[in-house]
Design a protein around this motif. Structure first.
Motif, PDB file in Angstrom:
ATOM      1  N   LEU A 148       0.818  -1.222   0.000  1.00  0.00           N
ATOM      2  CA  LEU A 148       0.000   0.000   0.000  1.00  0.00           C
ATOM      3  C   LEU A 148       0.844   1.261   0.000  1.00  0.00           C
ATOM      4  N   ASP A 149       1.982   1.147  -0.666  1.00  0.00           N
ATOM      5  CA  ASP A 149       2.859   2.297  -0.843  1.00  0.00           C
ATOM      6  C   ASP A 149       2.351   3.019  -2.089  1.00  0.00           C
ATOM      7  N   GLN A 150       1.278   3.754  -1.927  1.00  0.00           N
ATOM      8  CA  GLN A 150       0.590   4.330  -3.076  1.00  0.00           C
ATOM      9  C   GLN A 150      -0.295   5.478  -2.644  1.00  0.00           C
ATOM     10  N   ARG A 151      -0.757   6.258  -3.652  1.00  0.00           N
ATOM     11  CA  ARG A 151      -1.617   7.405  -3.356  1.00  0.00           C
ATOM     12  C   ARG A 151      -2.922   6.917  -2.712  1.00  0.00           C
ATOM     13  N   PRO A 152      -3.482   7.701  -1.795  1.00  0.00           N
ATOM     14  CA  PRO A 152      -4.778   7.321  -1.237  1.00  0.00           C
ATOM     15  C   PRO A 152      -5.828   7.265  -2.350  1.00  0.00           C
ATOM     16  N   ALA A 153      -6.666   6.237  -2.312  1.00  0.00           N
ATOM     17  CA  ALA A 153      -7.630   6.039  -3.403  1.00  0.00           C
ATOM     18  C   ALA A 153      -8.655   4.997  -2.982  1.00  0.00           C
ATOM     19  N   LEU A 154      -9.742   4.959  -3.715  1.00  0.00           N
ATOM     20  CA  LEU A 154     -10.723   3.878  -3.557  1.00  0.00           C
ATOM     21  C   LEU A 154     -10.311   2.733  -4.475  1.00  0.00           C
ATOM     22  N   VAL A 179      -7.752   3.417   0.684  1.00  0.00           N
ATOM     23  CA  VAL A 179      -6.437   3.813   1.197  1.00  0.00           C
ATOM     24  C   VAL A 179      -6.510   5.301   1.531  1.00  0.00           C
ATOM     25  N   ARG A 180      -6.054   5.654   2.729  1.00  0.00           N
ATOM     26  CA  ARG A 180      -6.071   7.066   3.145  1.00  0.00           C
ATOM     27  C   ARG A 180      -4.672   7.507   3.556  1.00  0.00           C
ATOM     28  N   ASP A 181      -4.481   8.818   3.652  1.00  0.00           N
ATOM     29  CA  ASP A 181      -3.257   9.328   4.264  1.00  0.00           C
ATOM     30  C   ASP A 181      -3.538  10.660   4.948  1.00  0.00           C
ATOM     31  N   LEU A 292      -6.621  11.590  -5.752  1.00  0.00           N
ATOM     32  CA  LEU A 292      -7.054  12.971  -5.958  1.00  0.00           C
ATOM     33  C   LEU A 292      -6.534  13.573  -7.260  1.00  0.00           C
ATOM     34  N   LEU A 293      -7.362  14.415  -7.851  1.00  0.00           N
ATOM     35  CA  LEU A 293      -6.956  15.229  -8.993  1.00  0.00           C
ATOM     36  C   LEU A 293      -6.074  16.374  -8.483  1.00  0.00           C
ATOM     37  N   ALA A 307     -15.287  -0.894 -13.669  1.00  0.00           N
ATOM     38  CA  ALA A 307     -14.049  -0.838 -12.863  1.00  0.00           C
ATOM     39  C   ALA A 307     -13.516   0.569 -12.647  1.00  0.00           C
ATOM     40  N   GLU A 308     -14.071   1.567 -13.322  1.00  0.00           N
ATOM     41  CA  GLU A 308     -13.623   2.938 -13.061  1.00  0.00           C
ATOM     42  C   GLU A 308     -14.168   3.423 -11.721  1.00  0.00           C
ATOM     43  N   ARG A 309     -13.448   4.340 -11.092  1.00  0.00           N
ATOM     44  CA  ARG A 309     -13.915   5.008  -9.873  1.00  0.00           C
ATOM     45  C   ARG A 309     -13.854   6.519 -10.065  1.00  0.00           C
ATOM     46  N   TYR A 310     -14.811   7.183  -9.494  1.00  0.00           N
ATOM     47  CA  TYR A 310     -14.794   8.642  -9.435  1.00  0.00           C
ATOM     48  C   TYR A 310     -15.069   9.060  -8.008  1.00  0.00           C
ATOM     49  N   ASP A 311     -14.310  10.055  -7.581  1.00  0.00           N
ATOM     50  CA  ASP A 311     -14.482  10.631  -6.261  1.00  0.00           C
ATOM     51  C   ASP A 311     -15.137  11.987  -6.530  1.00  0.00           C
TER      52      ASP A 311
END
Ligand code: C2O
Ligand code: CU
Length: 493
Positions: A148-154, A179-181, A292-293, A307-311
Protein backbone atom coordinates in the motif's frame (compact mmCIF):
# COMPACT_ATOMS: atom_id res chain seq x y z
CA UNK A 1 -30.02 -23.51 -6.59
CA UNK A 2 -28.89 -20.82 -9.01
CA UNK A 3 -31.12 -19.28 -11.58
CA UNK A 4 -33.79 -20.91 -13.60
CA UNK A 5 -34.51 -19.29 -16.93
CA UNK A 6 -34.69 -15.57 -17.28
CA UNK A 7 -35.75 -14.38 -20.68
CA UNK A 8 -32.98 -12.96 -22.78
CA UNK A 9 -33.95 -9.84 -24.60
CA UNK A 10 -32.76 -9.82 -28.17
CA UNK A 11 -29.98 -7.29 -28.46
CA UNK A 12 -27.02 -7.14 -30.79
CA UNK A 13 -24.34 -9.37 -29.33
CA UNK A 14 -21.63 -6.73 -29.49
CA UNK A 15 -23.38 -4.54 -26.94
CA UNK A 16 -24.40 -7.31 -24.59
CA UNK A 17 -27.66 -8.93 -23.67
CA UNK A 18 -29.96 -7.46 -21.06
CA UNK A 19 -31.22 -10.25 -18.85
CA UNK A 20 -34.77 -9.55 -17.76
CA UNK A 21 -35.60 -10.52 -14.20
CA UNK A 22 -38.32 -13.14 -13.88
CA UNK A 23 -39.66 -11.63 -10.63
CA UNK A 24 -41.59 -8.42 -9.95
CA UNK A 25 -39.23 -5.54 -9.30
CA UNK A 26 -39.75 -3.18 -6.34
CA UNK A 27 -40.42 0.52 -6.84
CA UNK A 28 -37.26 2.65 -6.69
CA UNK A 29 -35.97 4.63 -3.71
CA UNK A 30 -37.51 2.47 -0.96
CA UNK A 31 -34.58 0.40 0.28
CA UNK A 32 -32.17 2.21 2.61
CA UNK A 33 -28.62 2.51 1.28
CA UNK A 34 -26.47 -0.10 3.02
CA UNK A 35 -22.94 0.92 3.99
CA UNK A 36 -20.64 -2.12 3.90
CA UNK A 37 -19.11 -2.90 7.30
CA UNK A 38 -15.44 -2.05 7.80
CA UNK A 39 -13.36 -5.19 8.33
CA UNK A 40 -11.72 -5.38 11.77
CA UNK A 41 -8.08 -6.49 11.80
CA UNK A 42 -7.31 -9.71 13.67
CA UNK A 43 -3.87 -8.39 14.60
CA UNK A 44 -1.55 -5.57 13.66
CA UNK A 45 -2.08 -5.15 9.91
CA UNK A 46 -3.57 -8.64 9.66
CA UNK A 47 -6.98 -9.44 8.25
CA UNK A 48 -8.87 -12.64 7.55
CA UNK A 49 -11.59 -13.15 5.00
CA UNK A 50 -13.59 -16.34 4.55
CA UNK A 51 -15.13 -16.78 1.14
CA UNK A 52 -18.41 -18.59 1.55
CA UNK A 53 -21.90 -19.04 0.28
CA UNK A 54 -24.60 -16.93 1.85
CA UNK A 55 -28.21 -16.03 1.23
CA UNK A 56 -29.32 -12.41 1.16
CA UNK A 57 -32.65 -10.66 0.79
CA UNK A 58 -31.81 -8.23 -2.00
CA UNK A 59 -35.29 -7.87 -3.45
CA UNK A 60 -38.05 -7.73 -0.81
CA UNK A 61 -39.27 -11.20 0.14
CA UNK A 62 -36.82 -13.07 -2.09
CA UNK A 63 -33.89 -15.21 -1.00
CA UNK A 64 -30.83 -14.83 -3.21
CA UNK A 65 -27.92 -17.28 -2.89
CA UNK A 66 -24.57 -15.53 -3.27
CA UNK A 67 -20.87 -16.17 -3.19
CA UNK A 68 -19.45 -13.76 -0.67
CA UNK A 69 -16.48 -12.45 1.22
CA UNK A 70 -17.43 -12.84 4.89
CA UNK A 71 -21.11 -13.49 4.18
CA UNK A 72 -22.03 -10.12 2.69
CA UNK A 73 -22.34 -8.48 -0.71
CA UNK A 74 -20.46 -6.19 -1.12
CA UNK A 75 -17.80 -7.78 1.03
CA UNK A 76 -16.47 -5.89 4.05
CA UNK A 77 -14.55 -2.70 3.31
CA UNK A 78 -10.86 -2.67 4.15
CA UNK A 79 -9.64 0.71 5.42
CA UNK A 80 -5.89 1.16 5.23
CA UNK A 81 -3.23 3.86 5.50
CA UNK A 82 -0.67 4.71 2.82
CA UNK A 83 2.64 2.93 3.38
CA UNK A 84 1.32 0.66 6.15
CA UNK A 85 1.46 -2.88 4.77
CA UNK A 86 -1.34 -5.31 5.49
CA UNK A 87 -1.80 -9.03 5.00
CA UNK A 88 -5.17 -10.50 4.17
CA UNK A 89 -5.58 -14.23 4.62
CA UNK A 90 -8.29 -15.62 2.38
CA UNK A 91 -9.86 -18.95 3.20
CA UNK A 92 -11.97 -20.52 0.48
CA UNK A 93 -15.14 -22.31 1.60
CA UNK A 94 -16.81 -21.90 -1.79
CA UNK A 95 -17.35 -24.90 -4.06
CA UNK A 96 -14.82 -23.62 -6.64
CA UNK A 97 -11.24 -22.35 -6.73
CA UNK A 98 -10.89 -18.59 -6.48
CA UNK A 99 -8.30 -15.86 -7.01
CA UNK A 100 -8.26 -12.49 -5.25
CA UNK A 101 -7.04 -9.33 -6.96
CA UNK A 102 -6.81 -5.91 -5.34
CA UNK A 103 -7.80 -3.67 -8.23
CA UNK A 104 -5.68 -0.53 -8.26
CA UNK A 105 -3.23 -1.92 -5.72
CA UNK A 106 0.50 -1.48 -6.20
CA UNK A 107 1.08 -5.06 -5.22
CA UNK A 108 4.04 -7.45 -5.61
CA UNK A 109 3.24 -10.02 -8.30
CA UNK A 110 3.04 -12.89 -5.79
CA UNK A 111 0.02 -11.22 -4.13
CA UNK A 112 -1.53 -9.67 -7.23
CA UNK A 113 -3.93 -12.51 -7.94
CA UNK A 114 -2.63 -13.92 -11.19
CA UNK A 115 -5.57 -15.80 -12.76
CA UNK A 116 -4.01 -19.23 -12.20
CA UNK A 117 -2.74 -18.56 -8.63
CA UNK A 118 -5.65 -20.38 -7.08
CA UNK A 119 -7.02 -20.55 -3.59
CA UNK A 120 -8.48 -24.05 -3.54
CA UNK A 121 -11.75 -24.80 -1.85
CA UNK A 122 -11.45 -26.51 1.50
CA UNK A 123 -12.23 -30.17 1.16
CA UNK A 124 -10.56 -30.31 -2.25
CA UNK A 125 -7.09 -31.63 -2.76
CA UNK A 126 -4.34 -29.95 -4.69
CA UNK A 127 -4.25 -32.83 -7.19
CA UNK A 128 -7.87 -32.11 -8.05
CA UNK A 129 -6.97 -28.61 -9.16
CA UNK A 130 -3.84 -29.77 -10.90
CA UNK A 131 -6.07 -31.47 -13.48
CA UNK A 132 -6.09 -27.98 -14.89
CA UNK A 133 -2.52 -27.76 -16.20
CA UNK A 134 -2.69 -23.98 -16.19
CA UNK A 135 -3.11 -23.87 -12.42
CA UNK A 136 0.41 -23.12 -11.32
CA UNK A 137 -0.04 -22.17 -7.68
CA UNK A 138 -2.70 -23.67 -5.48
CA UNK A 139 -3.31 -23.44 -1.77
CA UNK A 140 -6.18 -23.92 0.65
CA UNK A 141 -5.73 -20.53 2.24
CA UNK A 142 -3.64 -17.76 0.86
CA UNK A 143 -1.93 -14.75 2.39
CA UNK A 144 -2.09 -11.69 0.19
CA UNK A 145 0.37 -9.01 1.24
CA UNK A 146 -0.26 -5.41 0.22
CA UNK A 147 2.49 -2.82 0.85
CA UNK A 148 0.00 0.00 0.00
CA UNK A 149 2.86 2.30 -0.84
CA UNK A 150 0.59 4.33 -3.08
CA UNK A 151 -1.62 7.41 -3.36
CA UNK A 152 -4.78 7.32 -1.24
CA UNK A 153 -7.63 6.04 -3.40
CA UNK A 154 -10.72 3.88 -3.56
CA UNK A 155 -9.60 0.41 -4.64
CA UNK A 156 -11.65 -2.74 -4.81
CA UNK A 157 -10.97 -6.43 -4.44
CA UNK A 158 -12.65 -9.04 -6.57
CA UNK A 159 -12.30 -12.52 -7.99
CA UNK A 160 -9.92 -12.99 -10.93
CA UNK A 161 -9.90 -16.71 -11.78
CA UNK A 162 -9.01 -17.49 -15.37
CA UNK A 163 -12.12 -17.92 -17.57
CA UNK A 164 -14.50 -17.60 -14.57
CA UNK A 165 -14.12 -14.05 -13.28
CA UNK A 166 -17.37 -12.67 -14.67
CA UNK A 167 -19.78 -15.19 -13.07
CA UNK A 168 -17.84 -15.06 -9.78
CA UNK A 169 -18.12 -11.27 -9.51
CA UNK A 170 -21.75 -11.49 -10.63
CA UNK A 171 -22.48 -13.89 -7.75
CA UNK A 172 -21.02 -11.44 -5.25
CA UNK A 173 -17.22 -11.67 -5.00
CA UNK A 174 -16.43 -7.95 -4.77
CA UNK A 175 -15.58 -5.56 -1.95
CA UNK A 176 -14.10 -2.10 -1.38
CA UNK A 177 -10.69 -1.07 -0.08
CA UNK A 178 -10.01 2.56 0.86
CA UNK A 179 -6.44 3.81 1.20
CA UNK A 180 -6.07 7.07 3.14
CA UNK A 181 -3.26 9.33 4.26
CA UNK A 182 -2.73 12.37 6.48
CA UNK A 183 -2.43 14.86 3.61
CA UNK A 184 -5.84 13.86 2.31
CA UNK A 185 -7.36 13.88 5.80
CA UNK A 186 -6.08 17.46 6.27
CA UNK A 187 -7.86 18.81 3.19
CA UNK A 188 -11.15 19.19 5.03
CA UNK A 189 -13.20 17.24 2.48
CA UNK A 190 -16.59 15.93 3.63
CA UNK A 191 -15.91 12.97 5.94
CA UNK A 192 -17.49 10.59 8.42
CA UNK A 193 -21.20 10.13 7.69
CA UNK A 194 -20.78 12.56 4.81
CA UNK A 195 -18.42 10.30 2.89
CA UNK A 196 -20.34 7.55 1.12
CA UNK A 197 -18.92 4.62 -0.82
CA UNK A 198 -21.23 3.75 -3.73
CA UNK A 199 -20.59 0.41 -5.41
CA UNK A 200 -22.91 0.42 -8.40
CA UNK A 201 -23.68 -2.74 -10.34
CA UNK A 202 -26.49 -4.36 -12.30
CA UNK A 203 -27.94 -7.81 -11.81
CA UNK A 204 -30.94 -9.85 -12.95
CA UNK A 205 -33.02 -12.22 -10.83
CA UNK A 206 -34.43 -15.61 -11.77
CA UNK A 207 -37.89 -16.82 -10.70
CA UNK A 208 -36.45 -18.66 -7.67
CA UNK A 209 -34.74 -15.50 -6.43
CA UNK A 210 -31.28 -16.57 -7.61
CA UNK A 211 -29.12 -14.38 -9.75
CA UNK A 212 -29.71 -15.04 -13.44
CA UNK A 213 -26.60 -15.44 -15.55
CA UNK A 214 -26.34 -17.27 -18.87
CA UNK A 215 -23.42 -19.56 -18.11
CA UNK A 216 -24.68 -20.39 -14.62
CA UNK A 217 -27.82 -21.91 -16.03
CA UNK A 218 -27.37 -25.16 -17.95
CA UNK A 219 -30.77 -24.79 -19.60
CA UNK A 220 -29.93 -21.33 -20.82
CA UNK A 221 -26.45 -22.26 -21.91
CA UNK A 222 -27.74 -24.79 -24.41
CA UNK A 223 -30.13 -22.36 -26.05
CA UNK A 224 -28.96 -21.03 -29.38
CA UNK A 225 -28.00 -17.41 -29.23
CA UNK A 226 -26.98 -17.48 -25.58
CA UNK A 227 -23.28 -17.65 -26.31
CA UNK A 228 -23.67 -14.72 -28.68
CA UNK A 229 -25.52 -12.78 -26.01
CA UNK A 230 -22.91 -13.59 -23.39
CA UNK A 231 -20.18 -12.53 -25.81
CA UNK A 232 -20.98 -8.83 -25.54
CA UNK A 233 -21.15 -8.87 -21.76
CA UNK A 234 -24.00 -9.57 -19.39
CA UNK A 235 -26.32 -6.76 -18.33
CA UNK A 236 -29.06 -6.90 -15.72
CA UNK A 237 -32.26 -4.90 -15.36
CA UNK A 238 -31.83 -4.17 -11.63
CA UNK A 239 -29.42 -1.48 -10.45
CA UNK A 240 -27.86 -2.18 -7.06
CA UNK A 241 -25.93 0.32 -4.97
CA UNK A 242 -23.95 -1.34 -2.18
CA UNK A 243 -26.10 -4.40 -2.82
CA UNK A 244 -29.53 -2.73 -2.50
CA UNK A 245 -31.89 -2.10 -5.43
CA UNK A 246 -32.30 1.61 -6.30
CA UNK A 247 -31.73 2.66 -2.68
CA UNK A 248 -32.43 5.96 -0.98
CA UNK A 249 -30.22 7.73 1.55
CA UNK A 250 -31.21 10.52 3.93
CA UNK A 251 -28.77 13.41 3.81
CA UNK A 252 -28.29 16.82 5.40
CA UNK A 253 -28.38 19.92 3.21
CA UNK A 254 -24.57 19.85 3.12
CA UNK A 255 -21.63 18.65 1.05
CA UNK A 256 -21.11 14.91 0.64
CA UNK A 257 -18.19 13.01 -0.78
CA UNK A 258 -19.36 10.15 -3.00
CA UNK A 259 -16.80 7.48 -3.78
CA UNK A 260 -18.29 5.84 -6.81
CA UNK A 261 -17.22 2.48 -8.26
CA UNK A 262 -18.80 0.88 -11.29
CA UNK A 263 -18.56 -2.78 -10.28
CA UNK A 264 -20.81 -3.94 -13.12
CA UNK A 265 -19.59 -6.71 -15.39
CA UNK A 266 -20.41 -4.87 -18.60
CA UNK A 267 -22.73 -1.91 -18.00
CA UNK A 268 -21.57 1.64 -18.67
CA UNK A 269 -23.34 4.51 -16.95
CA UNK A 270 -23.48 8.22 -17.50
CA UNK A 271 -24.32 9.60 -14.09
CA UNK A 272 -26.10 12.85 -13.33
CA UNK A 273 -27.78 14.24 -10.25
CA UNK A 274 -31.17 15.94 -10.66
CA UNK A 275 -33.80 17.26 -8.31
CA UNK A 276 -37.36 15.98 -8.64
CA UNK A 277 -38.26 19.12 -10.59
CA UNK A 278 -35.45 18.42 -13.02
CA UNK A 279 -32.78 20.85 -11.83
CA UNK A 280 -29.25 19.47 -12.31
CA UNK A 281 -26.96 19.36 -9.28
CA UNK A 282 -23.30 19.38 -10.33
CA UNK A 283 -21.00 16.50 -9.48
CA UNK A 284 -17.64 18.04 -8.61
CA UNK A 285 -14.98 15.48 -9.37
CA UNK A 286 -12.09 15.53 -6.91
CA UNK A 287 -10.50 12.16 -7.67
CA UNK A 288 -10.02 9.43 -10.25
CA UNK A 289 -9.17 5.70 -10.03
CA UNK A 290 -5.79 6.38 -8.43
CA UNK A 291 -6.65 9.22 -6.08
CA UNK A 292 -7.05 12.97 -5.96
CA UNK A 293 -6.96 15.23 -8.99
CA UNK A 294 -4.76 18.33 -9.03
CA UNK A 295 -7.88 20.50 -8.94
CA UNK A 296 -11.66 19.91 -8.85
CA UNK A 297 -13.54 19.39 -12.14
CA UNK A 298 -17.31 19.99 -12.18
CA UNK A 299 -19.47 17.70 -14.34
CA UNK A 300 -23.12 17.60 -15.24
CA UNK A 301 -22.76 14.10 -16.67
CA UNK A 302 -20.11 11.68 -15.60
CA UNK A 303 -19.48 8.61 -17.79
CA UNK A 304 -18.27 5.61 -15.80
CA UNK A 305 -17.13 2.35 -17.39
CA UNK A 306 -16.78 -0.99 -15.57
CA UNK A 307 -14.05 -0.84 -12.86
CA UNK A 308 -13.62 2.94 -13.06
CA UNK A 309 -13.91 5.01 -9.87
CA UNK A 310 -14.79 8.64 -9.43
CA UNK A 311 -14.48 10.63 -6.26
CA UNK A 312 -17.09 13.42 -6.38
CA UNK A 313 -18.46 16.04 -4.05
CA UNK A 314 -22.13 16.93 -4.30
CA UNK A 315 -23.52 19.92 -2.45
CA UNK A 316 -27.04 19.30 -1.16
CA UNK A 317 -27.19 22.76 0.42
CA UNK A 318 -28.45 23.93 -2.98
CA UNK A 319 -31.53 21.81 -2.37
CA UNK A 320 -34.46 22.61 -0.06
CA UNK A 321 -34.97 20.20 2.82
CA UNK A 322 -37.80 17.84 1.90
CA UNK A 323 -36.63 17.59 -1.68
CA UNK A 324 -35.06 14.60 -3.31
CA UNK A 325 -32.03 14.38 -5.58
CA UNK A 326 -31.95 11.40 -7.88
CA UNK A 327 -28.75 9.92 -9.25
CA UNK A 328 -29.71 8.91 -12.75
CA UNK A 329 -28.04 7.07 -15.62
CA UNK A 330 -28.42 8.76 -18.99
CA UNK A 331 -27.40 5.57 -20.78
CA UNK A 332 -30.14 3.53 -19.14
CA UNK A 333 -33.62 2.73 -20.38
CA UNK A 334 -36.69 2.15 -18.25
CA UNK A 335 -35.63 0.80 -14.87
CA UNK A 336 -31.90 1.13 -15.52
CA UNK A 337 -32.28 4.91 -15.84
CA UNK A 338 -32.59 5.23 -12.08
CA UNK A 339 -29.63 4.53 -9.82
CA UNK A 340 -30.48 5.86 -6.35
CA UNK A 341 -31.88 8.89 -4.55
CA UNK A 342 -30.81 11.23 -1.79
CA UNK A 343 -33.54 12.57 0.42
CA UNK A 344 -32.47 15.96 1.81
CA UNK A 345 -33.97 16.02 5.29
CA UNK A 346 -32.63 19.08 7.16
CA UNK A 347 -30.32 22.07 7.22
CA UNK A 348 -27.14 21.40 9.13
CA UNK A 349 -23.79 23.04 9.77
CA UNK A 350 -21.06 22.16 7.29
CA UNK A 351 -17.41 23.00 7.81
CA UNK A 352 -16.15 20.84 4.94
CA UNK A 353 -14.44 22.40 1.95
CA UNK A 354 -13.25 21.54 -1.53
CA UNK A 355 -9.83 23.21 -1.88
CA UNK A 356 -8.79 24.62 -5.26
CA UNK A 357 -5.60 22.60 -5.01
CA UNK A 358 -6.29 18.99 -4.11
CA UNK A 359 -2.91 17.38 -4.73
CA UNK A 360 0.52 18.30 -6.03
CA UNK A 361 2.05 14.85 -6.42
CA UNK A 362 0.49 13.70 -9.69
CA UNK A 363 3.05 12.24 -12.08
CA UNK A 364 3.85 14.57 -14.97
CA UNK A 365 5.36 12.05 -17.37
CA UNK A 366 6.10 13.61 -20.73
CA UNK A 367 5.83 11.96 -24.11
CA UNK A 368 9.51 12.76 -24.72
CA UNK A 369 10.46 10.62 -21.70
CA UNK A 370 8.91 7.49 -23.19
CA UNK A 371 11.42 4.91 -24.36
CA UNK A 372 8.82 2.69 -26.01
CA UNK A 373 5.56 3.27 -27.84
CA UNK A 374 3.25 0.28 -28.22
CA UNK A 375 0.02 -0.21 -30.14
CA UNK A 376 -2.75 -2.50 -29.01
CA UNK A 377 -6.04 -3.21 -30.70
CA UNK A 378 -8.94 -4.54 -28.62
CA UNK A 379 -11.29 -6.44 -30.94
CA UNK A 380 -13.56 -9.41 -31.44
CA UNK A 381 -11.60 -12.42 -32.63
CA UNK A 382 -10.95 -16.13 -32.56
CA UNK A 383 -9.96 -17.96 -29.41
CA UNK A 384 -9.43 -21.67 -28.67
CA UNK A 385 -13.03 -21.67 -27.35
CA UNK A 386 -14.57 -20.12 -30.44
CA UNK A 387 -15.58 -16.52 -30.93
CA UNK A 388 -14.20 -14.24 -28.27
CA UNK A 389 -12.09 -11.16 -27.75
CA UNK A 390 -8.44 -10.54 -28.51
CA UNK A 391 -5.70 -8.00 -27.84
CA UNK A 392 -3.39 -7.41 -30.80
CA UNK A 393 -5.03 -10.38 -32.51
CA UNK A 394 -4.23 -12.84 -29.72
CA UNK A 395 -6.42 -14.39 -27.02
CA UNK A 396 -5.04 -14.69 -23.48
CA UNK A 397 -2.38 -17.34 -23.00
CA UNK A 398 -0.88 -17.52 -19.50
CA UNK A 399 2.33 -18.99 -20.95
CA UNK A 400 3.03 -16.14 -23.39
CA UNK A 401 4.73 -12.84 -22.55
CA UNK A 402 2.94 -10.13 -24.48
CA UNK A 403 4.85 -7.14 -23.16
CA UNK A 404 8.38 -7.34 -21.76
CA UNK A 405 9.55 -4.16 -20.13
CA UNK A 406 12.03 -3.07 -17.52
CA UNK A 407 11.52 -1.64 -14.08
CA UNK A 408 11.32 2.14 -14.31
CA UNK A 409 10.57 2.30 -18.05
CA UNK A 410 8.25 5.05 -19.22
CA UNK A 411 6.00 3.98 -22.09
CA UNK A 412 3.25 5.36 -24.26
CA UNK A 413 0.53 2.90 -25.23
CA UNK A 414 -1.87 3.59 -28.08
CA UNK A 415 -5.09 1.70 -27.60
CA UNK A 416 -7.85 1.25 -30.14
CA UNK A 417 -11.11 -0.67 -29.89
CA UNK A 418 -13.90 -2.02 -32.09
CA UNK A 419 -16.62 -1.63 -29.44
CA UNK A 420 -16.50 -0.23 -25.89
CA UNK A 421 -13.65 -1.77 -23.90
CA UNK A 422 -12.61 -0.48 -20.46
CA UNK A 423 -8.87 -1.25 -20.42
CA UNK A 424 -7.17 -1.88 -17.09
CA UNK A 425 -3.47 -2.20 -16.25
CA UNK A 426 -2.38 -3.97 -13.10
CA UNK A 427 0.29 -2.46 -10.81
CA UNK A 428 0.60 1.00 -12.36
CA UNK A 429 -1.45 4.12 -12.70
CA UNK A 430 -1.39 5.99 -15.99
CA UNK A 431 -2.40 9.30 -17.45
CA UNK A 432 -4.52 9.79 -20.55
CA UNK A 433 -2.51 11.76 -23.13
CA UNK A 434 -5.07 11.99 -25.89
CA UNK A 435 -8.45 10.70 -26.99
CA UNK A 436 -9.42 10.48 -30.65
CA UNK A 437 -6.41 12.62 -31.59
CA UNK A 438 -7.62 15.40 -29.30
CA UNK A 439 -6.81 16.38 -25.73
CA UNK A 440 -8.34 14.06 -23.10
CA UNK A 441 -11.93 14.67 -21.98
CA UNK A 442 -12.59 16.31 -18.58
CA UNK A 443 -13.32 12.93 -16.93
CA UNK A 444 -9.98 11.51 -18.16
CA UNK A 445 -8.21 13.78 -15.65
CA UNK A 446 -5.89 12.55 -12.93
CA UNK A 447 -4.17 9.23 -12.41
CA UNK A 448 -6.16 6.30 -13.71
CA UNK A 449 -5.87 2.52 -13.85
CA UNK A 450 -8.81 1.87 -16.16
CA UNK A 451 -9.65 3.84 -19.29
CA UNK A 452 -12.81 3.61 -21.32
CA UNK A 453 -12.14 2.99 -25.01
CA UNK A 454 -14.99 4.03 -27.24
CA UNK A 455 -15.64 2.40 -30.62
CA UNK A 456 -13.03 3.38 -33.19
CA UNK A 457 -11.43 6.03 -31.02
CA UNK A 458 -7.69 5.78 -30.30
CA UNK A 459 -6.62 6.59 -26.75
CA UNK A 460 -3.01 7.25 -25.80
CA UNK A 461 -1.86 6.64 -22.25
CA UNK A 462 1.51 7.17 -20.58
CA UNK A 463 2.84 5.27 -17.59
CA UNK A 464 5.97 4.28 -15.76
CA UNK A 465 6.48 0.66 -14.79
CA UNK A 466 7.89 1.21 -11.35
CA UNK A 467 7.18 -0.64 -8.15
CA UNK A 468 7.89 -4.33 -8.56
CA UNK A 469 9.29 -6.83 -11.00
CA UNK A 470 7.23 -9.77 -12.10
CA UNK A 471 4.33 -10.94 -14.19
CA UNK A 472 1.28 -8.71 -14.31
CA UNK A 473 -1.77 -8.34 -16.49
CA UNK A 474 -3.56 -5.88 -18.62
CA UNK A 475 -7.03 -6.61 -19.88
CA UNK A 476 -10.49 -5.45 -20.75
CA UNK A 477 -12.62 -5.02 -17.64
CA UNK A 478 -15.82 -5.94 -19.34
CA UNK A 479 -15.70 -9.09 -17.22
CA UNK A 480 -17.17 -11.31 -19.94
CA UNK A 481 -14.68 -10.00 -22.50
CA UNK A 482 -11.91 -10.70 -20.00
CA UNK A 483 -13.10 -14.30 -19.57
CA UNK A 484 -13.37 -14.71 -23.32
CA UNK A 485 -9.74 -13.98 -24.09
CA UNK A 486 -9.24 -10.22 -23.75
CA UNK A 487 -6.28 -10.28 -21.38
CA UNK A 488 -2.51 -10.19 -21.83
CA UNK A 489 0.70 -10.59 -19.83
CA UNK A 490 3.03 -7.81 -18.86
CA UNK A 491 6.45 -8.93 -17.62
CA UNK A 492 8.55 -6.39 -15.74
CA UNK A 493 12.22 -7.35 -15.37
CU1 C2O B 1 -10.35 -5.30 -11.55
CU2 C2O B 1 -7.45 -7.46 -13.49
O1 C2O B 1 -8.90 -6.40 -12.51
CU1 CU C 1 -13.89 -5.41 -23.76
Amino acid sequence: GLSTAAALARRPSMTGAVLRSAVPLPPPFQAPLPIPAVLEPVGDGRYEITQREAVAEILPGLKTPLWTYEGTFPGPTIESRRGRPITVTHRNELPVPTVVHLHGGRTPASSDGYPTDLVLPHGHTASHAMHDPRAVVTTLTRDYTFPLDQRPALLWYHDHRMDFTAPAIWRGLAGLHVVRDDDEDDLGLPAGDRELPLMICDRAFAADGGLAYPALDPALRERPGVHAAYLGGVLGDVILVNGAPWPVHEVDAARYRLRVLNASNARHYELAAVTDDGRPVPLVQIGADQGLLAAPVPHHRLPIAPAERYDVVIDFSQVRPGERVRLINHLGADRTRDVMAFHVTRRAPDDSRVPDVLSTDLPTWRRSEATTVRDFSFRAGHTPHGRGWVIGGLPFDPTRTDVATTLGATEVWRLIADVHHPVHLHLVGFRVLSRGGRPPLPHDAGLKDTVSLRPGEAVEIITRFDGYRGRYLFHCHNAEHEDMGMMANLEIT
